[in-house]
Design an enzyme around this catalytic site. Structure first.
Site, mmCIF file in Angstrom:
data_model
loop_
_atom_site.group_PDB
_atom_site.id
_atom_site.type_symbol
_atom_site.label_atom_id
_atom_site.label_comp_id
_atom_site.label_asym_id
_atom_site.label_seq_id
_atom_site.Cartn_x
_atom_site.Cartn_y
_atom_site.Cartn_z
ATOM 1 N N PRO A 269 0.687 -1.193 -0.028
ATOM 2 C CA PRO A 269 0.052 -0.087 -0.035
ATOM 3 C C PRO A 269 0.773 1.220 0.059
ATOM 4 C CG PRO A 269 0.049 -0.950 2.246
ATOM 5 C CD PRO A 269 0.805 -2.126 1.321
ATOM 6 N N ARG A 307 -2.995 16.438 -8.546
ATOM 7 C CA ARG A 307 -4.036 15.289 -8.406
ATOM 8 C C ARG A 307 -5.321 15.812 -8.989
ATOM 9 N NH1 ARG A 307 -5.797 12.325 -5.184
ATOM 10 N NH2 ARG A 307 -5.583 10.466 -6.336
ATOM 11 N N CYS A 337 0.430 29.360 -15.235
ATOM 12 C CA CYS A 337 -0.182 29.582 -16.430
ATOM 13 C C CYS A 337 -0.632 28.647 -17.205
ATOM 14 C CB CYS A 337 0.824 30.412 -17.421
ATOM 15 S SG CYS A 337 1.093 32.200 -16.588
ATOM 16 N N TYR A 365 1.234 11.204 -3.380
ATOM 17 C CA TYR A 365 1.249 11.557 -5.091
ATOM 18 C C TYR A 365 1.011 12.996 -4.956
ATOM 19 C CZ TYR A 365 0.682 6.594 -5.257
ATOM 20 O OH TYR A 365 0.837 5.145 -4.918
HETATM 21 C C1 PLP Z 1 1.728 2.771 -7.098
HETATM 22 C C2 PLP Z 1 1.911 1.185 -6.699
HETATM 23 C C3 PLP Z 1 1.478 0.716 -5.582
HETATM 24 C C4 PLP Z 1 0.693 1.632 -4.783
HETATM 25 O O1 PLP Z 1 -0.460 1.777 -4.966
HETATM 26 P P1 PLP Z 1 -1.321 2.871 -3.910
HETATM 27 O O2 PLP Z 1 -2.819 2.838 -4.865
HETATM 28 O O3 PLP Z 1 -0.849 4.023 -3.642
HETATM 29 O O4 PLP Z 1 -1.664 1.936 -2.705
HETATM 30 C C5 PLP Z 1 1.509 -0.574 -5.064
HETATM 31 N N1 PLP Z 1 2.205 -1.437 -6.037
HETATM 32 C C6 PLP Z 1 2.564 -1.132 -7.239
HETATM 33 C C7 PLP Z 1 3.554 -1.871 -8.199
HETATM 34 C C8 PLP Z 1 2.574 0.353 -7.640
HETATM 35 O O5 PLP Z 1 3.011 0.610 -8.630
#
Ligand code: PLP
Length: 410
Positions: A269, A307, A337, A365
């Site tokens: 995660p 985002r 801009c 992010y």
């Molecule tokens: C980005 C990513 C994650 C994390 O995803 P989340 O949505 O931020 O939990 C896990 N594994 C891989 C391979 C990723 O590229």
């Protein structure tokens, strides 16, 4: 963020005072919330042999990596630079899994030399890997079960057109490569996307992966990636982690019995661990009334916080300077801009020029995706830990921006 005696606080630290001390725009992260989220996951999967690897691309500051190491987490990395950061943060190589996509074979060789776990997501690299290492270095395989998951196409990685993973329709080909080159497969992996609310989607994907697992006799772990959703809007649904833990845990234990050995169940995660721990503060430069709307123009933009524009993401906004103000409707925009709209026609406590706004869910992010567009320096970052604030990234200066530029005679 708590409102106590009409003042917003983060684990007891005044938000307004932080902005005065460090200036805006400012990212602030609270370790108490990271720890709460990590422990929720642990609790949900208690009873299973489980390992969580923090996906550090969400928020890459080295202190955050160190904090997750302290909690017992492993690390999920997607570039050789993230691998290096993880090692510098004190993770042992075997606690780090390298899950890149479309990187060069040389980069994979470098990761092998550093001793980290390797996750391969395409057949061409797998063949090169097999030719070079045979069965002398174990690999994990990233499969793509082609289930549609996640909030939208940009954050879904499991669908049929996705560039991620080895298609589950290529299993025969995959097995032939593994067999011919005598590759030691010790893990299977999938990651179908971000922001999956429905527990059944996880279970469907898991079932497909576990079916394939029976073809690989030397597995030590199965990694189900991530995609755990947190709430962004008030009232938003979240992934029910407790339900997921119960149902997936029992499914996995059933599988292990059939497989004949207890394997580790792993997850990686990012968002779930750091999104809610982050707060982004900015100052309102100008209130601009037009015939259509009232704009609140702030001292940041898509350069620091992309985002809302990139993913159409909702981020809740609080005017921390005016907790008692009456709700009015604003369109909050950046100073870049470009059309960098953070929120359209959003009810927010009355905003005056000079007020400080807080974007919630700003841990994942956000700063990690920041750029220097419009030659704007990146913001400072502060960590709240045990009731104290620590500067963990100083604000950039114009000199930082020029540091990599080479001036020539013209
Ligand atoms: C980005 C990513 C994650 C994390 O995803 P989340 O949505 O931020 O939990 C896990 N594994 C891989 C391979 C990723 O590229």
């Amino acid at each position: 963020m708590q409102l106590t005696k009409n003042k917003y606080q983060l684990s007891g630290v005044s938000a307004i005072q932080l902005c005065e001390k460090y200036d805006t725009p400012l990212f602030v992260y609270d370790t108490a919330i990271m720890e709460r989220q990590y422990k929720r996951l642990l609790k949900a999967f208690e009873g299973s042999k489980v390992q969580f690897n923090y996906a550090c691309k969400a928020l890459t500051n080295i202190n955050v990596l160190k904090f997750f190491k302290k909690l017992g987490s492993g690390l999920d990395t997607v570039s050789i630079q993230e691998v290096a950061l993880g090692l510098k943060a004190g993770f042992a190589p075997e606690q780090i899994i390298f899950t890149p996509n479309c990187v060069s074979f040389e980069e994979i060789v470098q990761a092998v030399e550093l001793g980290v776990r390797i996750n391969i997501d395409n057949l061409s690299i797998l063949e090169q890997f097999g030719h070079k290492y045979g069965n002398s270095y174990p690999v994990c395989l990233r499969l793509n079960p082609h289930i549609m998951a996640g909030g939208n196409l940009k954050i879904s990685t499991g669908h049929i057109d996705s560039k991620f993973g080895i298609s589950i329709h290529q299993m025969r080909h995959l097995e032939r490569i593994v067999k011919t080159l005598n590759i030691h497969v010790n893990g299977l992996h999938m990651h179908t996307g971000s922001e999956i609310v429905n527990v059944d989607v996880f279970l469907n994907g898991a079932e497909l992966l576990l079916e394939q697992a029976m073809h690989f006799p030397d597995l030590e772990y199965i990694d189900f990636g991530s995609g755990f959703k947190v709430g962004y809007k008030p009232g938003d649904l979240e992934t029910d982690i407790t339900e997921l833990g119960e149902r997936m845990g029992s499914m996995f234990r059933g599988f292990c019995q059939e497989y004949g050995r207890e394997l580790t169940i792993e997850f990686e995660p990012g968002k779930y661990l750091v999104s809610e721990a982050g707060f982004f503060f900015c100052k309102v430069n100008v209130i601009k009334q037009t015939t259509a709307t009232v704009f609140a123009g702030v001292d940041t933009g898509l350069n620091h916080f992309i985002r809302p524009m990139f993913y159409d993401a909702y981020h809740h906004i609080t005017n921390i300077s005016n907790p008692d103000g009456k709700n009015r409707v604003y369109t909050v925009v950046g100073y870049i801009c470009e059309t960098d709209t953070f929120a359209s026609d959003r009810p927010i406590n009355e905003i005056r020029e000079g007020d400080v706004l807080c974007f919630h869910n700003a841990g994942a992010y956000t700063s990690a995706m920041a750029s220097n567009y419009n030659s704007r320096p990146k913001p400072a970052e502060v960590l709240i830990h045990n009731g104290k604030d620590y500067l963990i990234t100083r604000r950039q200066t114009l000199e930082d921006l020029l540091a990599t530029q080479v001036e020539i005679e013209l």
